[in-house]
Scaffold this motif. Structure first.
Motif, PDB file in Angstrom:
ATOM      1  N   GLY A 240       0.945  -1.250   0.192  1.00  0.00           N
ATOM      2  CA  GLY A 240       0.121   0.164   0.003  1.00  0.00           C
ATOM      3  C   GLY A 240       0.802   1.037  -0.154  1.00  0.00           C
ATOM      4  N   ALA A 241       1.944   0.979   0.681  1.00  0.00           N
ATOM      5  CA  ALA A 241       2.878   2.360   0.580  1.00  0.00           C
ATOM      6  C   ALA A 241       3.434   2.805  -0.723  1.00  0.00           C
ATOM      7  CB  ALA A 241       4.073   2.179   1.717  1.00  0.00           C
ATOM      8  N   GLU A 242       3.317   1.899  -1.752  1.00  0.00           N
ATOM      9  CA  GLU A 242       3.697   2.120  -3.075  1.00  0.00           C
ATOM     10  C   GLU A 242       2.519   2.658  -4.058  1.00  0.00           C
ATOM     11  OE1 GLU A 242       6.989   1.744  -3.473  1.00  0.00           O
ATOM     12  OE2 GLU A 242       7.636   0.733  -1.918  1.00  0.00           O
ATOM     13  N   VAL A 243       1.343   2.390  -3.500  1.00  0.00           N
ATOM     14  CA  VAL A 243       0.358   2.902  -4.239  1.00  0.00           C
ATOM     15  C   VAL A 243       0.137   4.298  -4.867  1.00  0.00           C
ATOM     16  CG1 VAL A 243      -2.175   3.173  -4.685  1.00  0.00           C
ATOM     17  CG2 VAL A 243      -1.028   1.092  -3.852  1.00  0.00           C
ATOM     18  N   ASN A 244       0.337   4.591  -6.092  1.00  0.00           N
ATOM     19  CA  ASN A 244       0.324   6.076  -6.487  1.00  0.00           C
ATOM     20  C   ASN A 244      -1.346   6.486  -6.520  1.00  0.00           C
ATOM     21  OD1 ASN A 244      -0.107   8.809  -7.944  1.00  0.00           O
ATOM     22  ND2 ASN A 244       1.799   7.968  -9.064  1.00  0.00           N
ATOM     23  N   THR A 245      -1.780   7.260  -5.545  1.00  0.00           N
ATOM     24  CA  THR A 245      -3.140   7.484  -5.170  1.00  0.00           C
ATOM     25  C   THR A 245      -3.678   8.447  -6.276  1.00  0.00           C
ATOM     26  OG1 THR A 245      -2.649   7.570  -2.959  1.00  0.00           O
ATOM     27  CG2 THR A 245      -4.977   8.080  -3.352  1.00  0.00           C
ATOM     28  N   HIS A 246      -3.173   9.150  -7.007  1.00  0.00           N
ATOM     29  CA  HIS A 246      -3.520   9.961  -8.287  1.00  0.00           C
ATOM     30  C   HIS A 246      -3.904   9.157  -9.215  1.00  0.00           C
ATOM     31  CE1 HIS A 246      -2.781  14.043  -6.834  1.00  0.00           C
ATOM     32  NE2 HIS A 246      -1.654  13.947  -6.476  1.00  0.00           N
ATOM     33  N   ALA A 247      -3.142   8.118  -9.699  1.00  0.00           N
ATOM     34  CA  ALA A 247      -3.153   7.404 -10.587  1.00  0.00           C
ATOM     35  C   ALA A 247      -4.597   6.216 -10.591  1.00  0.00           C
ATOM     36  CB  ALA A 247      -2.097   6.349 -10.886  1.00  0.00           C
ATOM     37  N   LEU A 248      -4.786   6.048  -9.144  1.00  0.00           N
ATOM     38  CA  LEU A 248      -5.834   5.080  -8.779  1.00  0.00           C
ATOM     39  C   LEU A 248      -7.112   6.105  -8.839  1.00  0.00           C
ATOM     40  CD1 LEU A 248      -6.583   2.439  -7.239  1.00  0.00           C
ATOM     41  CD2 LEU A 248      -6.576   3.914  -5.115  1.00  0.00           C
ATOM     42  N   GLN A 335       8.820  -0.185  -6.411  1.00  0.00           N
ATOM     43  CA  GLN A 335       7.362  -0.368  -7.252  1.00  0.00           C
ATOM     44  C   GLN A 335       6.477   0.863  -7.317  1.00  0.00           C
ATOM     45  OE1 GLN A 335       6.601  -3.071  -8.474  1.00  0.00           O
ATOM     46  NE2 GLN A 335       8.531  -4.317  -7.723  1.00  0.00           N
ATOM     47  N   PHE A 336       6.919   1.709  -6.487  1.00  0.00           N
ATOM     48  CA  PHE A 336       6.103   3.099  -6.868  1.00  0.00           C
ATOM     49  C   PHE A 336       6.605   3.709  -8.469  1.00  0.00           C
ATOM     50  CE2 PHE A 336       5.043   7.659  -6.803  1.00  0.00           C
ATOM     51  CZ  PHE A 336       3.899   7.746  -6.148  1.00  0.00           C
ATOM     52  N   GLY A 337       5.572   3.886  -9.004  1.00  0.00           N
ATOM     53  CA  GLY A 337       5.475   4.462 -10.301  1.00  0.00           C
ATOM     54  C   GLY A 337       5.398   5.920 -10.653  1.00  0.00           C
ATOM     55  N   ARG A 338       6.326   6.734 -11.103  1.00  0.00           N
ATOM     56  CA  ARG A 338       6.154   8.074 -11.472  1.00  0.00           C
ATOM     57  C   ARG A 338       5.373   8.095 -12.917  1.00  0.00           C
ATOM     58  NH1 ARG A 338       9.766   6.778  -7.238  1.00  0.00           N
ATOM     59  NH2 ARG A 338      10.687   8.798  -6.547  1.00  0.00           N
ATOM     60  N   TYR A 339       5.042   9.276 -13.149  1.00  0.00           N
ATOM     61  CA  TYR A 339       4.490   9.632 -14.566  1.00  0.00           C
ATOM     62  C   TYR A 339       5.576   9.802 -15.331  1.00  0.00           C
ATOM     63  CZ  TYR A 339      -0.315   9.688 -13.027  1.00  0.00           C
ATOM     64  OH  TYR A 339      -1.662   9.455 -12.673  1.00  0.00           O
ATOM     65  N   PRO A 340       5.753   9.396 -16.580  1.00  0.00           N
ATOM     66  CA  PRO A 340       6.814   9.555 -17.659  1.00  0.00           C
ATOM     67  C   PRO A 340       7.303  10.755 -17.877  1.00  0.00           C
ATOM     68  CG  PRO A 340       5.439   7.507 -18.225  1.00  0.00           C
ATOM     69  CD  PRO A 340       4.398   8.356 -17.146  1.00  0.00           C
ATOM     70  N   GLY A 341       8.450  11.241 -17.926  1.00  0.00           N
ATOM     71  CA  GLY A 341       8.678  12.491 -18.453  1.00  0.00           C
ATOM     72  C   GLY A 341       8.528  13.913 -17.343  1.00  0.00           C
ATOM     73  N   VAL A 342       8.265  13.281 -16.233  1.00  0.00           N
ATOM     74  CA  VAL A 342       8.231  14.086 -15.104  1.00  0.00           C
ATOM     75  C   VAL A 342       9.113  13.892 -13.972  1.00  0.00           C
ATOM     76  CG1 VAL A 342       6.392  14.845 -13.298  1.00  0.00           C
ATOM     77  CG2 VAL A 342       5.519  14.189 -15.422  1.00  0.00           C
ATOM     78  N   SER A 343       9.664  15.104 -13.638  1.00  0.00           N
ATOM     79  CA  SER A 343      10.753  15.049 -12.474  1.00  0.00           C
ATOM     80  C   SER A 343      10.203  15.161 -10.921  1.00  0.00           C
ATOM     81  CB  SER A 343      11.844  15.982 -12.643  1.00  0.00           C
ATOM     82  OG  SER A 343      12.369  16.082 -13.930  1.00  0.00           O
ATOM     83  N   TYR A 344      10.671  14.433  -9.913  1.00  0.00           N
ATOM     84  CA  TYR A 344       9.977  14.597  -8.806  1.00  0.00           C
ATOM     85  C   TYR A 344      11.029  14.925  -7.596  1.00  0.00           C
ATOM     86  CZ  TYR A 344       5.880  12.009 -10.613  1.00  0.00           C
ATOM     87  OH  TYR A 344       4.803  11.418 -11.399  1.00  0.00           O
ATOM     88  N   GLU A 345      10.740  15.956  -6.927  1.00  0.00           N
ATOM     89  CA  GLU A 345      11.588  16.437  -6.138  1.00  0.00           C
ATOM     90  C   GLU A 345      10.823  16.102  -4.586  1.00  0.00           C
ATOM     91  OE1 GLU A 345      11.861  20.578  -6.602  1.00  0.00           O
ATOM     92  OE2 GLU A 345      13.248  20.354  -8.289  1.00  0.00           O
ATOM     93  N   THR A 346      10.096  15.241  -4.310  1.00  0.00           N
ATOM     94  CA  THR A 346       9.376  15.083  -3.191  1.00  0.00           C
ATOM     95  C   THR A 346       9.670  13.640  -2.744  1.00  0.00           C
ATOM     96  OG1 THR A 346       7.505  16.445  -4.060  1.00  0.00           O
ATOM     97  CG2 THR A 346       7.032  14.589  -2.316  1.00  0.00           C
TER      98      THR A 346
END
Length: 424
Positions: A240-248, A335-346
């Motif tokens: 559950g800690a790896e779930v991208n809630t925005h994607a859900l 296992q946490f997925g980022r949106y392609p082409g986007v940088s994350y500083e969080t």
């Protein structure tokens, strides 16, 4: 009995109640009244038709032959007593076999119960118990007489494994205390609305409206627990800690079709995607019957939905190109997925509910999925026109819309003004 469980009166906190709940409650009461009225008519007819013949006698025998109809006639008038006994037995079981939260037993969880009771205006602190979960993810609230209590399965204390997520537990406890604050566990409410549970679609819709109301209470108490709670409901207590809630949440707008809606209509709880969407977008209540419009998605699609024709799905090579575009920002063991082409500083543990920054405008590589497997494009939550909705430039700029008195989330998550775990 007449003042309700909270200092806000028998109606509870009106701003936190789903707008469809009270109309559905009225429908439930009318259904129950109709059920008891029909029972009285049938019993009166049976008592006065002992000498019936022909078809009338055959119908009479259907009610008196000891079959299902006979059992229904016997059980309906016993509903008030049965509800009382079941609640008494449940409370006795918890007192006899479970660990009672207190200053000396699970004080961290008990403090959450006490703080939620204060935040939501309960007149008394409800009893709280830890129940052996055996791998199940659940929690529930109930009552007996004037007593109120919540029970949390032990596995919920293990959310995230060693990297525990107390905010998720806080949200879940707030959700259960919210059921109490909203009057959902009242004995008289159950008596006057019990029969609606046997009416297809109507009973489930009433239950879902109550769950959205409880989620609103959980959010009012612990808004930062949303990603953890939704993660554990959909991915389990460890993943559950790896779930991208925005994607859900975005999938609530894109997964379509009759059977998907049917799965929601027959459920006592909102389906996870719709629930996540409602917890993210506080400008409107959670959907009961029809999915949210696609214009309310925050991000372009990164993978096809089951509603689309298989011919539009990407080839393995196209999707591998999308996955490869994230390798610089995603460690191979994550296992946490980022949106392609986007940088994350969080930080990853805060990323589940954060808007990615900054936005890169260059293409992400051939085959990025946009609904047409042959297209190439750039993605990002602030790319205007890509999916019909543009969130604020900074999550910290978002404001609560419909829930006064709530505590805003920190600047790493969009601020949004909603049981239960599993089937709480």
């Amino acid at each position: 009995m007449f003042n309700g469980a909270t200092v806000h009166g028998i109606a509870g906190i009106r701003a936190l109640r789903h707008p469809a709940e009270n109309p559905l409650l009225i429908a439930a009461i009318l259904t129950t009244a109709a059920g008891y009225g029909m029972w009285f008519i049938i019993v009166s007819w049976l008592a006065s038709s002992s000498d019936a013949t022909g078809a009338e006698a055959e119908i009479r025998n259907l009610f008196l032959d000891g079959g299902t109809l006979s059992q229904v006639l016997l059980v309906i008038p016993l509903f008030p007593l049965l509800i009382w006994i079941i609640r008494a037995f449940l409370y006795a079981q918890l007192r006899a076999t479970s660990v009672q939260m207190s200053p000396t037993q699970f004080p961290e969880g008990y403090r959450m119960v006490v703080e939620a009771a204060r935040e939501l205006g309960l007149r008394r602190v409800p009893d709280a118990y830890v129940v052996l979960g055996n791998g199940q993810i659940n929690a529930f609230a109930a009552g007996h007489g004037f007593r109120r209590f919540v029970a949390v399965y032990s596995d919920l204390f293990e959310i995230g494994g060693q990297a525990r997520d107390p905010e998720a537990l806080r949200f879940i406890i707030g959700h259960e205390v919210g059921h109490i604050a909203a009057g959902h566990v009242s004995y008289f409410r159950l008596i006057f609305s019990q029969l609606v549970a046997y009416v297809p679609f109507l009973g489930q819709a009433f239950s879902r409206a109550q769950e959205y109301t409880a989620d609103n209470h959980g959010y009012a108490y612990a808004p930062e627990g949303v990603p953890g709670a939704m993660g554990v409901l959909s991915g389990g207590k460890y993943l559950g800690a790896e779930v991208n809630t925005h994607a859900l949440a975005d999938r609530a707008t894109r997964e379509k079709g009759f059977w998907l809606h049917m799965s929601n209509w027959l459920s006592s709880h909102p389906i996870n995607t719709w629930r996540a969407h409602a917890l993210r977008d506080r400008s409107r209540p959670g959907r009961l019957m029809i999915r949210p419009p696609e214009s309310t998605a925050w991000f372009p699609p990164s993978a096809p939905s089951g509603y689309q024709r298989s011919g539009s799905w990407p080839t393995p090579e196209q999707m591998l190109a999308v996955l490869d575009s994230t390798t610089l920002s995603v460690l191979s063991e994550e296992q946490f997925g980022r949106y392609p082409g986007v940088s994350y500083e969080t930080p990853r543990n805060e990323l589940r509910w954060a808007s990615p920054v900054p936005i890169r405008t260059e293409p992400v590589g051939q085959g990025a999925f946009t609904g047409d497997s042959s297209t190439t494009g750039s993605v990002g939550p602030q790319q205007p026109g890509a999916y019909g909705y543009t969130p604020p430039a900074s999550p910290a700029q978002e404001q609560h819309v419909d829930t006064p008195g709530t505590t805003p989330a920190d600047a790493t998550r969009p601020e949004t003004p909603h049981s239960e775990t599993g089937q709480s």
